[in-house]
Motif scaffolding. Structure first.
Motif, PDB file in Angstrom:
ATOM      1  N   MET A 194       1.145  -0.670   0.441  1.00 29.51           N
ATOM      2  CA  MET A 194      -0.205  -0.349   0.108  1.00 29.51           C
ATOM      3  C   MET A 194       1.163   0.903  -0.265  1.00 29.51           C
ATOM      4  O   MET A 194       0.356   2.165  -0.381  1.00 29.51           O
ATOM      5  CB  MET A 194      -1.469   0.124   1.397  1.00 29.51           C
ATOM      6  N   LYS A 195       1.338   1.031   0.680  1.00 28.20           N
ATOM      7  CA  LYS A 195       2.634   2.413   0.846  1.00 28.20           C
ATOM      8  C   LYS A 195       3.630   2.761  -0.699  1.00 28.20           C
ATOM      9  O   LYS A 195       3.385   3.714  -0.759  1.00 28.20           O
ATOM     10  CB  LYS A 195       3.468   2.534   2.110  1.00 28.20           C
ATOM     11  N   SER A 196       3.894   1.306  -1.678  1.00 25.43           N
ATOM     12  CA  SER A 196       4.500   1.460  -1.890  1.00 25.43           C
ATOM     13  C   SER A 196       3.609   2.421  -3.379  1.00 25.43           C
ATOM     14  O   SER A 196       4.167   3.119  -4.432  1.00 25.43           O
ATOM     15  CB  SER A 196       4.765   0.144  -3.023  1.00 25.43           C
ATOM     16  N   VAL A 197       2.345   2.540  -3.441  1.00 24.05           N
ATOM     17  CA  VAL A 197       1.721   3.371  -4.317  1.00 24.05           C
ATOM     18  C   VAL A 197       0.617   4.390  -3.682  1.00 24.05           C
ATOM     19  O   VAL A 197      -0.115   5.275  -4.175  1.00 24.05           O
ATOM     20  CB  VAL A 197       0.344   1.935  -4.467  1.00 24.05           C
ATOM     21  N   GLY A 198       1.575   4.825  -2.697  1.00 25.46           N
ATOM     22  CA  GLY A 198       0.554   5.893  -1.780  1.00 25.46           C
ATOM     23  C   GLY A 198      -0.729   6.029  -1.660  1.00 25.46           C
ATOM     24  O   GLY A 198      -1.232   6.927  -1.143  1.00 25.46           O
ATOM     25  N   LEU A 199      -1.018   4.653  -0.388  1.00 26.66           N
ATOM     26  CA  LEU A 199      -1.977   4.695   0.795  1.00 26.66           C
ATOM     27  C   LEU A 199      -1.413   4.656   1.768  1.00 26.66           C
ATOM     28  O   LEU A 199      -0.534   4.015   1.776  1.00 26.66           O
ATOM     29  CB  LEU A 199      -2.868   3.610  -0.722  1.00 26.66           C
ATOM     30  N   ASP A 200      -2.691   4.834   2.083  1.00 30.01           N
ATOM     31  CA  ASP A 200      -2.651   4.837   3.916  1.00 30.01           C
ATOM     32  C   ASP A 200      -2.986   3.534   4.736  1.00 30.01           C
ATOM     33  O   ASP A 200      -4.667   3.902   4.404  1.00 30.01           O
ATOM     34  CB  ASP A 200      -2.606   6.550   4.729  1.00 30.01           C
ATOM     35  N   PRO A 201      -2.560   2.599   5.130  1.00 29.80           N
ATOM     36  CA  PRO A 201      -2.922   1.532   5.800  1.00 29.80           C
ATOM     37  C   PRO A 201      -3.994   1.905   6.285  1.00 29.80           C
ATOM     38  O   PRO A 201      -5.254   1.289   6.369  1.00 29.80           O
ATOM     39  CB  PRO A 201      -1.883   0.888   6.397  1.00 29.80           C
ATOM     40  N   VAL A 202      -3.906   2.834   7.363  1.00 29.54           N
ATOM     41  CA  VAL A 202      -4.553   2.814   8.786  1.00 29.54           C
ATOM     42  C   VAL A 202      -6.082   3.770   7.887  1.00 29.54           C
ATOM     43  O   VAL A 202      -6.891   3.757   8.084  1.00 29.54           O
ATOM     44  CB  VAL A 202      -3.914   4.315   9.774  1.00 29.54           C
ATOM     45  N   GLY A 203      -5.686   4.760   7.303  1.00 30.49           N
ATOM     46  CA  GLY A 203      -7.111   5.127   6.608  1.00 30.49           C
ATOM     47  C   GLY A 203      -8.322   4.429   5.457  1.00 30.49           C
ATOM     48  O   GLY A 203      -9.275   4.765   5.566  1.00 30.49           O
ATOM     49  N   LEU A 204      -7.795   2.595   5.301  1.00 29.95           N
ATOM     50  CA  LEU A 204      -7.863   2.871   4.803  1.00 29.95           C
ATOM     51  C   LEU A 204      -9.681   1.404   5.574  1.00 29.95           C
ATOM     52  O   LEU A 204     -10.457   1.085   5.439  1.00 29.95           O
ATOM     53  CB  LEU A 204      -7.419   0.704   3.858  1.00 29.95           C
ATOM     54  N   THR A 205      -9.045   2.210   6.519  1.00 28.85           N
ATOM     55  CA  THR A 205     -11.009   1.679   7.851  1.00 28.85           C
ATOM     56  C   THR A 205     -11.552   2.690   7.669  1.00 28.85           C
ATOM     57  O   THR A 205     -12.940   1.748   7.906  1.00 28.85           O
ATOM     58  CB  THR A 205      -9.564   1.218   9.044  1.00 28.85           C
ATOM     59  N   VAL A 206     -11.644   3.556   6.604  1.00 33.84           N
ATOM     60  CA  VAL A 206     -12.506   4.736   6.719  1.00 33.84           C
ATOM     61  C   VAL A 206     -13.313   4.291   5.252  1.00 33.84           C
ATOM     62  O   VAL A 206     -12.757   4.494   4.416  1.00 33.84           O
ATOM     63  CB  VAL A 206     -12.488   5.776   6.837  1.00 33.84           C
ATOM     64  N   GLN A 207     -14.230   3.152   5.537  1.00 33.27           N
ATOM     65  CA  GLN A 207     -14.545   2.880   4.001  1.00 33.27           C
ATOM     66  C   GLN A 207     -15.654   4.432   3.815  1.00 33.27           C
ATOM     67  O   GLN A 207     -15.223   4.006   1.832  1.00 33.27           O
ATOM     68  CB  GLN A 207     -16.036   1.681   4.830  1.00 33.27           C
ATOM     69  N   ASP A 208     -16.023   5.218   4.071  1.00 35.50           N
ATOM     70  CA  ASP A 208     -16.114   6.079   2.855  1.00 35.50           C
ATOM     71  C   ASP A 208     -15.749   7.004   2.907  1.00 35.50           C
ATOM     72  O   ASP A 208     -16.150   8.322   2.265  1.00 35.50           O
ATOM     73  CB  ASP A 208     -17.998   6.713   3.512  1.00 35.50           C
ATOM     74  N   ARG A 209     -14.318   7.019   2.508  1.00 34.91           N
ATOM     75  CA  ARG A 209     -13.227   8.150   2.362  1.00 34.91           C
ATOM     76  C   ARG A 209     -12.496   7.928   0.672  1.00 34.91           C
ATOM     77  O   ARG A 209     -13.151   6.415   0.404  1.00 34.91           O
ATOM     78  CB  ARG A 209     -11.965   8.400   3.360  1.00 34.91           C
ATOM     79  N   TRP A 210     -12.407   8.403  -0.067  1.00 33.62           N
ATOM     80  CA  TRP A 210     -11.887   8.258  -1.327  1.00 33.62           C
ATOM     81  C   TRP A 210     -10.607   8.497  -0.968  1.00 33.62           C
ATOM     82  O   TRP A 210     -10.308   8.929  -0.530  1.00 33.62           O
ATOM     83  CB  TRP A 210     -12.318   9.455  -2.143  1.00 33.62           C
ATOM     84  N   ILE A 211     -10.064   7.549  -2.356  1.00 32.70           N
ATOM     85  CA  ILE A 211      -8.675   7.051  -3.039  1.00 32.70           C
ATOM     86  C   ILE A 211      -8.387   7.431  -3.810  1.00 32.70           C
ATOM     87  O   ILE A 211      -9.422   6.958  -5.054  1.00 32.70           O
ATOM     88  CB  ILE A 211      -7.890   5.492  -2.087  1.00 32.70           C
ATOM     89  N   SER A 212      -6.891   7.169  -4.682  1.00 35.77           N
ATOM     90  CA  SER A 212      -7.327   7.336  -6.164  1.00 35.77           C
ATOM     91  C   SER A 212      -7.264   5.915  -6.292  1.00 35.77           C
ATOM     92  O   SER A 212      -6.724   4.937  -6.033  1.00 35.77           O
ATOM     93  CB  SER A 212      -4.998   7.577  -5.816  1.00 35.77           C
ATOM     94  N   GLY A 213      -7.763   6.005  -7.826  1.00 34.29           N
ATOM     95  CA  GLY A 213      -9.029   5.151  -8.683  1.00 34.29           C
ATOM     96  C   GLY A 213      -7.556   4.030  -9.083  1.00 34.29           C
ATOM     97  O   GLY A 213      -7.537   2.571  -9.109  1.00 34.29           O
ATOM     98  N   VAL A 214      -6.517   5.097  -9.637  1.00 29.11           N
ATOM     99  CA  VAL A 214      -5.085   4.654 -10.022  1.00 29.11           C
ATOM    100  C   VAL A 214      -4.186   3.344  -9.260  1.00 29.11           C
ATOM    101  O   VAL A 214      -4.138   2.591  -9.289  1.00 29.11           O
ATOM    102  CB  VAL A 214      -4.491   5.573 -11.047  1.00 29.11           C
TER     103      VAL A 214
END
Length: 340
Positions: free
Chosen positions: A28-48
């Motif tokens: 997740m960190k290698s593509v710039g995603l935050d493992p902690v933030g993933l727990t918040v289901q209604d937040r948005w992340i980059s589709g790419v």
């Protein structure tokens, strides 16, 4: 701006990755995603970033069926608030129609379309990523998710006429045949599901006519415009990234799939700056968090992205005119009698 997806699109990603012996946090960190933030289901992340994560995970686990395995863990509720409305639609046709008309409410890169001919219905699934990239796993996740939704309405024994993918076949077809049946084709002209058109008119057994009007009223109250503004997207990203301590304009831009100059330009056009949005978001969150006596000030400082309580206290005094502790005591004193 490139498309975003709800965190719920990666529901159970961590659990699946761990079960396959790979480290989800590193990927997740290698593509710039935050493992902690993933727990918040209604937040948005980059589709790419989400699509890249699935490809990396498939390679690391040596499982070409990674996206499909993730789809198998999806629940109807992962669609978010729209699931409450869809479950009250009278039949499969109206439920699918509502889901596709409002796909931007849960996945901005997903495109689904149903057509009918010669007694068959074809649900074509596409992804609009905004750039050329491999997205095999994301496509299989999307098809698997739609298949699961159809089974929710049509029953666990329902099988499509065929399932098609434009990409080549994997070495091992066992997972595909277990989920979809034996009629799975690869190197086809489209990606999607073919089933009997009569299935579309199947009554929805979950629907309660008495609840449908309430569901529609609720949906009208939460429905948002397809044209979400850039400041709205940046604000969402700030809220997601603050607890990670990495909430910079560079990180926000990366999550949105653009560069920092693009973010600056769009915000300037709306009369905003990254600093103004960061401060406004922090202020709003601080007011909610500090008012809750069950949260320690040290915990709150971390949730707002400060390196320590002292920095948080200085910032809070500048915004509210008192220390967090004094402000909390004042708020408690203002509560009506009988409240904590």
């Amino acid at each position: 701006m490139k498309p975003l997806v709800r965190n719920a699109a990666l529901n159970s990603y961590v659990e699946l990755s761990q079960s396959l012996g790979i480290d989800p946090q590193v990927l997740m960190k290698s593509v710039g995603l935050d493992p902690v933030g993933l727990t918040v289901q209604d937040r948005w992340i980059s589709g790419v970033a989400a699509a890249q994560l699935l490809e990396l995970s498939a390679a690391a686990s040596h499982r070409e069926d990674f996206g499909l395995l993730l789809a198998e863990r999806r629940r109807f509720a992962n669609l978010g608030p729209i699931s409450l409305v869809i479950r009250e639609e009278p039949d499969v046709r109206s439920a699918l129609g509502l889901l596709m008309r409002h796909d931007y409410m849960y996945n901005e890169m997903l495109r689904g379309r149903v057509s009918e001919a010669n007694g068959l219905a074809t649900l074509k699934v596409g992804l609009e990523l905004g750039e050329a990239m491999e997205a095999r796993q994301a496509k299989e996740l999307a098809v698997g998710a739609f298949h699961g939704i159809l089974r929710t309405f049509l029953g666990a024994r329902w099988q499509p006429v065929s399932v098609c993918f434009t990409h080549s076949a994997p070495k091992d077809l066992s997972t595909y045949r277990r989920i979809f049946g034996r009629m799975v084709g690869f190197d086809r002209e489209f990606t999607g599901i073919v089933f009997c058109a009569s299935d579309l008119d199947t009554p929805n057994a979950m629907s309660d006519p008495l609840l449908r009007n309430y569901a529609q009223q609720y949906f009208e109250s939460i429905a948002v415009s397809r044209d979400t503004t850039v400041p709205d997207r940046v604000r969402e990203m700030i809220e997601v990234l603050l607890p990670s301590g990495r909430c910079s304009i560079e990180q926000v831009a990366s999550s949105l799939g653009v560069d920092r100059r693009t973010v600056h330009r769009h915000l300037a056009g709306s009369g905003e700056t990254f600093s103004s949005l960061l401060n406004a978001t922090r202020t709003e969150l601080a007011e909610q968090l500090v008012a809750n006596p069950r949260r320690s000030l040290t915990e709150i400082s971390g949730l707002l992205g400060f390196s320590g309580p002292s920095g948080f206290s200085r910032w809070f005094r500048e915004q509210f005119g008192s220390s967090p502790r004094q402000w909390r005591i004042g708020r408690v004193g203002q509560q009506p009698s009988g409240e904590e």
